[in-house]
Design a protein around this motif. Structure first.
Motif, mmCIF file in Angstrom:
data_model
loop_
_atom_site.group_PDB
_atom_site.id
_atom_site.type_symbol
_atom_site.label_atom_id
_atom_site.label_comp_id
_atom_site.label_asym_id
_atom_site.label_seq_id
_atom_site.Cartn_x
_atom_site.Cartn_y
_atom_site.Cartn_z
ATOM 1 N N SER A 83 0.833 -1.210 0.000
ATOM 2 C CA SER A 83 0.000 0.000 0.000
ATOM 3 C C SER A 83 0.861 1.251 0.000
ATOM 4 C CB SER A 83 -0.961 0.000 1.188
ATOM 5 O OG SER A 83 -0.273 0.199 2.402
ATOM 6 N N SER A 84 2.011 1.181 0.649
ATOM 7 C CA SER A 84 2.934 2.315 0.655
ATOM 8 C C SER A 84 3.497 2.559 -0.739
ATOM 9 C CB SER A 84 4.059 2.054 1.650
ATOM 10 O OG SER A 84 5.018 3.072 1.599
ATOM 11 N N GLU A 85 3.828 1.490 -1.451
ATOM 12 C CA GLU A 85 4.374 1.613 -2.795
ATOM 13 C C GLU A 85 3.328 2.135 -3.770
ATOM 14 O OE1 GLU A 85 7.409 1.506 -3.847
ATOM 15 O OE2 GLU A 85 8.315 0.732 -2.024
ATOM 16 N N ILE A 86 2.080 1.744 -3.588
ATOM 17 C CA ILE A 86 1.013 2.204 -4.467
ATOM 18 C C ILE A 86 0.801 3.701 -4.278
ATOM 19 C CG2 ILE A 86 -1.470 2.077 -4.917
ATOM 20 C CD1 ILE A 86 -1.249 -0.944 -4.234
ATOM 21 N N GLY A 87 0.901 4.154 -3.036
ATOM 22 C CA GLY A 87 0.799 5.580 -2.747
ATOM 23 C C GLY A 87 -0.606 6.141 -2.783
ATOM 24 N N GLU A 88 -1.596 5.309 -2.741
ATOM 25 C CA GLU A 88 -2.983 5.772 -2.743
ATOM 26 C C GLU A 88 -3.645 5.386 -1.432
ATOM 27 O OE1 GLU A 88 -5.131 4.372 -6.145
ATOM 28 O OE2 GLU A 88 -3.511 4.905 -7.510
ATOM 29 N N ASP A 89 -4.687 6.147 -1.068
ATOM 30 C CA ASP A 89 -5.443 5.823 0.139
ATOM 31 C C ASP A 89 -6.248 4.556 -0.141
ATOM 32 O OD1 ASP A 89 -6.700 5.858 2.586
ATOM 33 O OD2 ASP A 89 -8.213 7.324 1.966
ATOM 34 N N VAL A 90 -5.996 3.526 0.643
ATOM 35 C CA VAL A 90 -6.661 2.239 0.428
ATOM 36 C C VAL A 90 -7.872 2.062 1.331
ATOM 37 C CG1 VAL A 90 -4.690 1.041 -0.562
ATOM 38 C CG2 VAL A 90 -4.929 1.166 1.902
ATOM 39 N N GLY A 91 -8.143 3.029 2.157
ATOM 40 C CA GLY A 91 -9.350 3.012 2.954
ATOM 41 C C GLY A 91 -9.191 2.427 4.339
ATOM 42 N N PRO A 92 -10.161 2.731 5.211
ATOM 43 C CA PRO A 92 -10.077 2.307 6.600
ATOM 44 C C PRO A 92 -10.192 0.795 6.796
ATOM 45 C CG PRO A 92 -12.175 3.383 6.180
ATOM 46 C CD PRO A 92 -11.337 3.549 4.950
ATOM 47 N N GLU A 93 -10.985 0.110 5.947
ATOM 48 C CA GLU A 93 -11.108 -1.344 6.094
ATOM 49 C C GLU A 93 -9.766 -2.027 5.852
ATOM 50 O OE1 GLU A 93 -14.208 -2.730 3.496
ATOM 51 O OE2 GLU A 93 -15.650 -2.774 5.138
ATOM 52 N N PHE A 94 -9.061 -1.593 4.806
ATOM 53 C CA PHE A 94 -7.753 -2.179 4.511
ATOM 54 C C PHE A 94 -6.809 -1.955 5.684
ATOM 55 C CE2 PHE A 94 -3.408 -1.909 2.992
ATOM 56 C CZ PHE A 94 -3.277 -3.060 2.244
ATOM 57 N N ASN A 95 -6.780 -0.734 6.195
ATOM 58 C CA ASN A 95 -5.896 -0.423 7.326
ATOM 59 C C ASN A 95 -6.251 -1.249 8.558
ATOM 60 O OD1 ASN A 95 -4.314 1.472 5.938
ATOM 61 N ND2 ASN A 95 -5.811 3.080 6.311
ATOM 62 N N GLU A 96 -7.535 -1.469 8.777
ATOM 63 C CA GLU A 96 -7.982 -2.293 9.909
ATOM 64 C C GLU A 96 -7.506 -3.737 9.753
ATOM 65 O OE1 GLU A 96 -9.908 -3.605 13.406
ATOM 66 O OE2 GLU A 96 -9.437 -1.562 12.729
ATOM 67 N N VAL A 97 -7.664 -4.284 8.542
ATOM 68 C CA VAL A 97 -7.233 -5.658 8.293
ATOM 69 C C VAL A 97 -5.723 -5.779 8.485
ATOM 70 C CG1 VAL A 97 -6.966 -7.424 6.497
ATOM 71 C CG2 VAL A 97 -9.167 -6.259 6.788
ATOM 72 N N VAL A 98 -4.972 -4.854 7.922
ATOM 73 C CA VAL A 98 -3.508 -4.913 8.026
ATOM 74 C C VAL A 98 -3.068 -4.776 9.483
ATOM 75 C CG1 VAL A 98 -1.356 -3.762 7.388
ATOM 76 C CG2 VAL A 98 -3.108 -4.178 5.657
ATOM 77 N N SER A 99 -3.698 -3.889 10.229
ATOM 78 C CA SER A 99 -3.359 -3.731 11.645
ATOM 79 C C SER A 99 -3.624 -5.020 12.418
ATOM 80 C CB SER A 99 -4.146 -2.586 12.271
ATOM 81 O OG SER A 99 -3.748 -1.359 11.725
ATOM 82 N N ARG A 100 -4.736 -5.676 12.107
ATOM 83 C CA ARG A 100 -5.055 -6.941 12.777
ATOM 84 C C ARG A 100 -4.049 -8.030 12.412
ATOM 85 N NH1 ARG A 100 -11.041 -8.047 14.083
ATOM 86 N NH2 ARG A 100 -11.888 -6.000 14.468
ATOM 87 N N LEU A 101 -3.662 -8.083 11.128
ATOM 88 C CA LEU A 101 -2.649 -9.056 10.711
ATOM 89 C C LEU A 101 -1.321 -8.788 11.414
ATOM 90 C CD1 LEU A 101 -3.393 -9.195 6.879
ATOM 91 C CD2 LEU A 101 -3.640 -11.099 8.490
ATOM 92 N N GLU A 102 -0.923 -7.525 11.465
ATOM 93 C CA GLU A 102 0.342 -7.163 12.106
ATOM 94 C C GLU A 102 0.351 -7.495 13.596
ATOM 95 O OE1 GLU A 102 1.904 -3.515 9.285
ATOM 96 O OE2 GLU A 102 0.456 -3.064 10.859
#
Length: 127
Positions: A83-102
């Motif tokens: 998501s950092s490489e893409i450089g676009e806002d991927v939305g709160p759901e994506f961030n929530e999923v990634v935070s849970r995975l991390e």
């Protein structure tokens, strides 16, 4: 004039020094804190400009994806990097999923906790 970053090996303090290109390597450098000549130049990070295709190309190696389903933290890290490489806002759901995975939560547990995940765009819930 370029700024060079140094560290004193005696007092361990860091300092910056402005030197012209012609003075670098010729002018003696001393620590402004303790006057020691026992200093070491610190090399700063180097940034390399790459195209979007070059940035995303490193994620095309499928061998690096092996075992991701057993390691949610590694999967989350890889998704965050993408998501950092893409450089676009991927939305709160994506961030929530990634935070849970991390944090170590499995993809199956995330799907159970977020049943509406992806329902708006595909009707499915694949992570």
């Amino acid at each position: 004039m370029p700024t060079y970053e140094y560290r004193c090996l005696n007092c361990r303090k860091r300092f910056d020094l402005f030197l012209s290109y012609s003075d670098y390597g010729k002018k003696s450098v001393t620590c402004p804190h303790c006057a020691s000549a026992n200093v070491q130049r610190k090399i700063n990070r180097v940034r390399v400009a790459r195209t979007e295709a070059q940035r995303l190309d490193r994620f095309s190696d499928t061998a690096s994806l092996e075992g991701m389903d057993e390691d949610p933290r590694a999967l989350g890290k890889m998704m965050r990097e993408m998501s950092s490489e893409i450089g676009e806002d991927v939305g709160p759901e994506f961030n929530e999923v990634v935070s849970r995975l991390e944090s170590g939560q499995s993809a199956d547990d995330i799907e159970k906790a977020m049943p509406d995940l992806g329902a708006a765009d595909s009707g499915g819930s694949d992570l």
